[in-house]
Design a protein around this motif. Structure first.
Motif, mmCIF file in Angstrom:
data_model
loop_
_atom_site.group_PDB
_atom_site.id
_atom_site.type_symbol
_atom_site.label_atom_id
_atom_site.label_comp_id
_atom_site.label_asym_id
_atom_site.label_seq_id
_atom_site.Cartn_x
_atom_site.Cartn_y
_atom_site.Cartn_z
ATOM 1 N N VAL A 1 44.480 18.382 57.328
ATOM 2 C CA VAL A 1 44.037 18.932 56.050
ATOM 3 C C VAL A 1 42.507 18.912 56.022
ATOM 4 N N THR A 2 41.902 20.006 55.564
ATOM 5 C CA THR A 2 40.440 20.113 55.446
ATOM 6 C C THR A 2 40.059 20.158 53.977
ATOM 7 N N ALA A 3 39.134 19.300 53.578
ATOM 8 C CA ALA A 3 38.614 19.307 52.211
ATOM 9 C C ALA A 3 37.128 19.695 52.271
ATOM 10 N N ARG A 4 36.699 20.569 51.362
ATOM 11 C CA ARG A 4 35.295 20.989 51.354
ATOM 12 C C ARG A 4 34.876 21.393 49.944
ATOM 13 N N LEU A 5 33.577 21.111 49.664
ATOM 14 C CA LEU A 5 33.005 21.521 48.389
ATOM 15 C C LEU A 5 32.399 22.905 48.511
ATOM 16 N N PHE A 6 32.456 23.647 47.399
ATOM 17 C CA PHE A 6 31.836 24.963 47.294
ATOM 18 C C PHE A 6 31.114 25.047 45.957
ATOM 19 N N THR A 7 30.063 25.844 45.937
ATOM 20 C CA THR A 7 29.464 26.138 44.638
ATOM 21 C C THR A 7 30.389 27.078 43.890
ATOM 22 N N LYS A 8 30.129 27.254 42.624
ATOM 23 C CA LYS A 8 31.031 28.054 41.803
ATOM 24 C C LYS A 8 31.080 29.516 42.252
ATOM 25 N N ASN B 1 29.466 22.726 38.316
ATOM 26 C CA ASN B 1 29.621 24.017 38.995
ATOM 27 C C ASN B 1 30.022 23.854 40.459
ATOM 28 N N LEU B 2 30.752 22.770 40.738
ATOM 29 C CA LEU B 2 31.281 22.542 42.070
ATOM 30 C C LEU B 2 32.784 22.756 42.081
#
Length: 769
Positions: free
Chosen positions: A663-670, A617-618
């Motif tokens: 460039v920006t990379a990031r995790l989010f919950t669903k 769920n990421l």
């Protein structure tokens, strides 16, 4: 002479009369003067009392007619002079009128002539020939009850005094006295009070939020101090061993049960070593023994379960109710309470009681207490006070509206053993005073038997528990009380004239208010809960964090933190830090800068999962700081990573111009909530123009055409050479002499070699020669 004598006699008569008048005035004033001189004498004597009298035992504490009263104690000479010809005597009576008189007598200091009764028969006194300074002497008084000449049922004052002389005070004086009480109800009363004693099993928070990575998630304790309370002679061990034989209602914090149960299955303790690794707990057997004894002790008894971890109801009502989500913790805490007691003790508890600290209530406390489903609020008579003129202490149950009942514990009885009961002298006095109050309650005017409740301090010491047990054993004869339980007390018929008005917020004790958890504590708890909610969304086994951290949230708002603000704040910080550490185990791996040659390329981004369980769920999102120069055909992708592994996600990037782009990379919950820290890196794009492409294409085409031409030329040369060989004369073919071979063969060979070594327009010509 005679005349003179007559004159003198005449003159002396008025003088004699004046003297008589003065004498009468002086004599009539003597009582006043005496009062002025001697009125302060009791106070002065009290201040000068040089002997400390300690009563270590009064047995039996509630005697009957056939008993012999035994009083043991010690006298200590605190003065500078040796006491001579001393004796210890007993003074009895008169009957104490009411409960306020009991308190007045107990608080009285020093001997007061005319107020304190005289000694009984000197035959029962204990003689002490000499008592040197700073020396103690034990004594034992034994008196048959029938020699005390006690009258009607009631509470009688007892005084044990020491009398003697010193060099500076040669006449015998009372040098010290100790007062106590003798409850006298030799035969069962026609009307007996229902008596409920709360027996609390509550401790302080010991368990951290940290658990092991093993299957059973071994808990980690802050220290191993709980084991000391569980060992024989420890506080909790005494509560269980004493309570099993007493008519009490067990009031238990289920967190204590859960904690001890965890110890029986193996636990670890934080270590003071530099590496900080928890060490194995060593008190498993002690925990098993205590839990087994408790399970046996509660069988057939009433058990009341407080909400899990005994949350501070008053702090919630005054400081936490405005912090969102705080009050929502109460209902789950109540549900966990019932489950914990049933699982560990195999009995079904009542969860219908709430117990604010020291029984102090106001409207907001009552509202919060009942919001979790508890209809009964255990309060105290010094909080919900009587305002009418009943003339007696009413029953404990009071309807306070909205279907709630205040169960009012008697303040004097509930606080009877809060002092230092390690001293036998203090314990004996406390027990006798407790029994005196209980009898006085029953002797009050009233048409029907009443119901009383005693709710002592939450965490009695071992010595306090011993004193409580002594007092309850004094009531076991049931001559003026009969045992009851808390549920029965709450359901008893209330007195119509009893006070039912909950005191206002302004009447809440300031001392208790200062000990409450601050608003900042509940805000920190909310932060932890929010972090937990976002974290468990990505876990495939959320129970592994939801259960331990849910319990820890209840522990963070426990009443056990009162008076320990620094420890409480440190505990909350540790919980948040540990949870943050867990969430950081799922993160983006730092990425170096990348170079993009051409219009498009694939850029990899890696996600690391150091947890023992899988995460899902990421969503991983990448974002270009300049989308007109660098864009992604698919800016986000779902991520699933196995426990202890990393997962690389590839994104296709398209460049329209050369140059660096962040460039920006990031995790989010669903559900779109950011997770963890973002990572930034630079993509260097190299642009290739159409002109450059045409030049490169033209060059490649020329190379291809040149290769084709060379291939065709060589093929023609080979064909002509083969044709030339086939047209030679036959007689030449038979001449095999050396000269002939060298002459014709040499020139032809050179021609072929030159043909093979050159590629150009002249080749054809050379080949034709």
């Amino acid at each position: 002479m005679a005349e003179a004598a007559e004159i003198q006699g005449a003159a002396s008569a008025p003088a004699r009369r004046r003297w008589l008048r003065r004498a009468v005035v002086l004599l009539s004033g003597t009582p006043v003067l005496a009062a002025l001189i001697y009125a302060p004498a009791p106070v002065a004597q009290a201040a000068e009392s040089s002997v400390d009298v300690q009563l270590t035992e009064v047995s039996p504490s509630a005697p009957v007619k056939s008993d012999t009263l035994t009083i043991q104690g010690t006298v200590v000479n605190n003065g500078r002079e040796t006491i001579k010809g001393a004796h210890v005597g007993l003074r009895v009576g008169p009957m104490v009128g009411d409960r306020s008189a009991i308190d007045e007598v107990a608080d009285r200091k020093g001997f007061r002539p005319g107020v304190d009764p005289g000694e009984i028969d000197s035959a029962f006194a204990v003689k002490i020939d000499s008592l040197p300074s700073k020396v103690g002497q034990p004594f034992t008084l034994k008196v048959p009850l029938n020699r005390l000449d006690l009258g009607a049922d009631g509470v009688y004052q007892l005084g044990v005094s020491v009398s003697g002389t010193t060099d500076s005070r040669p006449s015998e004086q009372v040098l010290g006295i100790q007062r106590t009480f003798l409850p006298w109800q030799p035969d069962p009363a026609a009307k007996r009070s229902a008596f409920t004693y709360v027996w609390p099993l509550v401790s302080t928070t010991r368990v951290t939020a940290e658990t092991g990575s093993d299957e059973v998630q071994t808990p980690v304790f802050m220290d191993d101090s709980l084991a000391e309370e569980l060992r024989p002679g420890g506080r909790l061990e005494r509560m269980v061993s004493l309570g099993r034989d007493l008519p009490v209602t067990w009031v238990i914090d289920p967190d204590l049960l859960a904690t001890v149960d965890a110890m029986t299955k193996g636990y670890r303790v934080r270590s003071a070593d530099p590496d900080g690794k928890p060490v194995q707990g060593r008190s498993r057997a002690v925990a098993e023994q205590w839990l087994s004894a408790l399970e046996s002790a509660v069988q057939g008894k009433k058990v009341v379960a407080l909400p899990f971890a005994d949350p501070d109801i008053a702090s919630l009502a005054h400081r936490g109710k405005d912090v969102s989500g705080t009050l929502g913790q109460l209902r789950p805490a109540t549900d966990k309470a019932k489950q914990a007691v049933e699982t560990v003790l195999h009995v079904t508890p009542s969860t219908d009681f709430s117990w604010p600290v020291d029984g102090a209530i106001d409207p907001s406390i009552v509202n919060v207490a009942t919001s979790a489903g508890a209809h009964n609020v255990l309060t105290r008579s010094d909080s919900l006070q009587e305002t009418g003129a009943l003339g007696y202490t009413p029953s404990a149950a009071r309807p306070i509206g909205a279907g709630a009942t205040a169960v009012v514990a008697d303040a004097d009885l509930s606080t009877a053993f809060e002092g230092d009961m390690a001293s036998a002298g203090n314990s004996t006095l406390a027990v006798q005073r407790f029994l005196a109050h209980s009898l006085a309650l029953n002797l009050q005017n009233g048409d029907e038997p009443r119901s009383y409740v005693v709710a002592p301090q939450r965490r009695p010491s071992a010595s306090q528990a011993d004193s409580m047990a002594l007092a309850l054993r004094g009531l076991q004869a049931a001559r003026w009380t009969q045992p009851s339980d808390l549920e029965a007390a709450a359901a008893a018929k209330p007195d119509p004239g009893a006070a039912t008005q909950v005191p206002g917020a302004g009447q809440y004790p300031e001392a208790l208010s200062k000990q409450e958890l601050p608003v900042s504590a509940f805000e920190k708890i909310r932060t932890t809960q929010s972090t937990l909610d976002h974290f468990k969304v990505i876990l495939t086994a959320p129970d592994r964090v939801e259960i331990p951290f849910g319990n820890t949230t209840n522990r963070e708002m426990s009443t056990s933190w009162r008076g320990r603000p620094e420890e409480a704040d440190r505990y909350r910080d540790d919980v948040q830090a540990y949870l943050t550490g867990l969430t950081d185990k799922v993160k983006l791996i730092p990425k170096s800068d990348a170079t993009l040659s051409g219009h498009s390329a694939t850029i990899p981004v890696s996600v690391q999962n150091s947890l023992v369980q899988d995460v899902h769920n990421l969503v991983l999102r990448v974002k270009s700081a300049n989308p007109t120069r660098l864009m992604f055909s698919e800016a986000e992708q779902e991520v699933t990573v196995q426990g202890g592994h990393s997962q690389t996600v590839k994104f296709t990037a398209n460049a329209t111009a050369s140059g660096p782009v962040e460039v920006t990379a990031r995790l989010f919950t669903k559900d779109g909530v950011p997770y963890g820290k973002e990572r930034k890196f630079t993509v260097e794009a190299t642009e290739i123009t159409p002109t450059v492409m045409l030049v490169i294409a033209g060059g490649v085409l020329l190379l291809v055409l040149a290769g084709i031409k060379m291939y065709a030329s060589r093929k023609r040369v080979a064909a002509r050479a083969a044709a030339e060989e086939s047209t030679q004369p036959s007689d030449e073919s038979t001449d095999t002499g050396p000269q002939s071979t060298e002459g014709s063969g040499t020139g032809e060979t050179v021609t072929v070699e030159r043909c093979r070594g050159r590629s150009g327009p002249g080749d054809d010509e050379v080949g034709l020669r």
